[in-house]
Scaffold this motif. Structure first.
Motif, PDB file in Angstrom:
ATOM      1  N   ILE A   1       0.782  -1.059  -0.071  1.00 49.44           N
ATOM      2  CA  ILE A   1      -0.072   0.015  -0.101  1.00 49.44           C
ATOM      3  C   ILE A   1       0.876   1.500  -0.004  1.00 49.44           C
ATOM      4  N   GLU A   2       0.437   1.923  -0.884  1.00 52.80           N
ATOM      5  CA  GLU A   2       1.130   3.388  -0.924  1.00 52.80           C
ATOM      6  C   GLU A   2       0.275   4.655  -0.634  1.00 52.80           C
ATOM      7  N   ALA A   3       0.794   5.384   0.071  1.00 49.06           N
ATOM      8  CA  ALA A   3      -0.107   6.492   0.452  1.00 49.06           C
ATOM      9  C   ALA A   3       0.684   8.061   0.067  1.00 49.06           C
ATOM     10  N   ASP A   4       0.032   8.714  -0.495  1.00 46.56           N
ATOM     11  CA  ASP A   4       0.540  10.094  -1.046  1.00 46.56           C
ATOM     12  C   ASP A   4      -0.162  11.334   0.152  1.00 46.56           C
ATOM     13  N   LEU A   5       0.691  11.396   1.285  1.00 46.16           N
ATOM     14  CA  LEU A   5       0.559  12.278   2.280  1.00 46.16           C
ATOM     15  C   LEU A   5       0.018  13.639   1.755  1.00 46.16           C
ATOM     16  N   ASN A   6       0.767  14.007   0.571  1.00 48.60           N
ATOM     17  CA  ASN A   6       0.525  15.511   0.117  1.00 48.60           C
ATOM     18  C   ASN A   6      -0.881  15.636  -0.616  1.00 48.60           C
ATOM     19  N   LYS A   7      -1.574  14.460  -1.003  1.00 47.26           N
ATOM     20  CA  LYS A   7      -2.874  14.419  -1.483  1.00 47.26           C
ATOM     21  C   LYS A   7      -3.729  14.259  -0.267  1.00 47.26           C
ATOM     22  N   CYS A   8      -3.438  13.443   0.585  1.00 50.56           N
ATOM     23  CA  CYS A   8      -4.673  13.076   1.566  1.00 50.56           C
ATOM     24  C   CYS A   8      -5.182  14.292   2.131  1.00 50.56           C
ATOM     25  N   ASP A   9      -6.437  14.202   2.147  1.00 50.46           N
ATOM     26  CA  ASP A   9      -7.069  15.348   3.159  1.00 50.46           C
ATOM     27  C   ASP A   9      -7.497  14.832   4.427  1.00 50.46           C
ATOM     28  N   GLY A  10      -7.204  13.703   4.778  1.00 47.85           N
ATOM     29  CA  GLY A  10      -7.825  13.098   5.858  1.00 47.85           C
ATOM     30  C   GLY A  10      -9.470  12.750   6.063  1.00 47.85           C
ATOM     31  N   LEU A  11     -10.187  12.504   4.790  1.00 48.17           N
ATOM     32  CA  LEU A  11     -11.510  12.260   4.954  1.00 48.17           C
ATOM     33  C   LEU A  11     -12.001  11.023   5.687  1.00 48.17           C
ATOM     34  N   GLY A  12     -11.003  10.088   5.447  1.00 44.18           N
ATOM     35  CA  GLY A  12     -11.268   8.782   6.379  1.00 44.18           C
ATOM     36  C   GLY A  12     -12.250   7.716   5.898  1.00 44.18           C
ATOM     37  N   MET A  13     -12.210   7.894   4.389  1.00 45.84           N
ATOM     38  CA  MET A  13     -13.139   6.750   3.810  1.00 45.84           C
ATOM     39  C   MET A  13     -12.338   5.420   3.710  1.00 45.84           C
ATOM     40  N   CYS A  14     -10.958   5.525   3.614  1.00 49.89           N
ATOM     41  CA  CYS A  14     -10.440   4.391   3.929  1.00 49.89           C
ATOM     42  C   CYS A  14     -10.538   3.658   4.989  1.00 49.89           C
ATOM     43  N   GLU A  15     -10.251   4.383   6.036  1.00 55.10           N
ATOM     44  CA  GLU A  15     -10.442   3.846   7.410  1.00 55.10           C
ATOM     45  C   GLU A  15     -11.729   3.398   7.879  1.00 55.10           C
ATOM     46  N   ALA A  16     -12.919   4.070   6.877  1.00 48.08           N
ATOM     47  CA  ALA A  16     -14.223   3.434   7.085  1.00 48.08           C
ATOM     48  C   ALA A  16     -14.288   2.071   6.474  1.00 48.08           C
ATOM     49  N   MET A  17     -13.517   1.798   5.390  1.00 52.77           N
ATOM     50  CA  MET A  17     -13.950   0.715   4.550  1.00 52.77           C
ATOM     51  C   MET A  17     -12.619  -0.504   4.965  1.00 52.77           C
ATOM     52  N   ALA A  18     -11.657  -0.063   5.532  1.00 51.81           N
ATOM     53  CA  ALA A  18     -10.724  -0.914   5.857  1.00 51.81           C
ATOM     54  C   ALA A  18     -10.062  -0.634   7.102  1.00 51.81           C
ATOM     55  N   PRO A  19     -10.541  -0.549   8.311  1.00 50.24           N
ATOM     56  CA  PRO A  19     -10.163   0.060   9.513  1.00 50.24           C
ATOM     57  C   PRO A  19      -8.626  -0.750  10.018  1.00 50.24           C
ATOM     58  N   ASP A  20      -8.711  -2.017   9.561  1.00 49.25           N
ATOM     59  CA  ASP A  20      -7.428  -2.918  10.057  1.00 49.25           C
ATOM     60  C   ASP A  20      -6.244  -2.482   9.284  1.00 49.25           C
ATOM     61  N   PHE A  21      -6.333  -1.650   8.064  1.00 51.20           N
ATOM     62  CA  PHE A  21      -5.242  -1.364   7.492  1.00 51.20           C
ATOM     63  C   PHE A  21      -4.986  -0.003   7.470  1.00 51.20           C
ATOM     64  N   PHE A  22      -5.983   1.246   7.719  1.00 53.16           N
ATOM     65  CA  PHE A  22      -5.761   2.563   7.784  1.00 53.16           C
ATOM     66  C   PHE A  22      -6.449   3.135   8.831  1.00 53.16           C
ATOM     67  N   GLU A  23      -5.878   4.414   9.142  1.00 54.50           N
ATOM     68  CA  GLU A  23      -6.442   5.257  10.301  1.00 54.50           C
ATOM     69  C   GLU A  23      -6.150   6.805  10.022  1.00 54.50           C
TER      70      GLU A  23
ATOM     71  N   ALA B   1     -11.304   0.263  -0.739  1.00 50.91           N
ATOM     72  CA  ALA B   1     -10.858   1.193   0.097  1.00 50.91           C
ATOM     73  C   ALA B   1     -10.076   2.378  -0.559  1.00 50.91           C
ATOM     74  N   VAL B   2      -9.112   2.067  -1.441  1.00 44.57           N
ATOM     75  CA  VAL B   2      -8.266   2.838  -2.429  1.00 44.57           C
ATOM     76  C   VAL B   2      -9.141   3.476  -3.093  1.00 44.57           C
TER      77      VAL B   2
END
Length: 63
Positions: free
Chosen positions: A3-25, A50-51
């Motif tokens: 899994i790669e995350a671009d923190l410069n793009k991330c707005d922290g909306l939490g959709m990934c966490e809602a869909m896969a809480p074992d992998f994202f927060e 989630a992606v």
């Protein structure tokens, strides 16, 4: 798989966490924290969903 995350793009909306809480927060900084950057293939379907749910396209699965 990785899994790669671009923190410069991330707005922290939490959709990934809602869909896969074992992998994202959403961390204290307001951006995604990948909890398991190298998950097993058995989780591919859930992680792909989630992606795909990320509205700012900050996440990517790499085979």
């Amino acid at each position: 798989m990785r899994i790669e995350a671009d923190l410069n793009k991330c707005d922290g909306l939490g959709m990934c966490e809602a869909m896969a809480p074992d992998f994202f927060e959403v961390g204290d900084e307001g951006t995604v924290v990948v909890l398991d950057g190298n998950p097993s293939e058995e989780h591919r379907t859930d992680l792909a969903a989630a992606v795909d749910a990320c509205p700012v396209l900050a996440l990517k699965l790499v085979s």
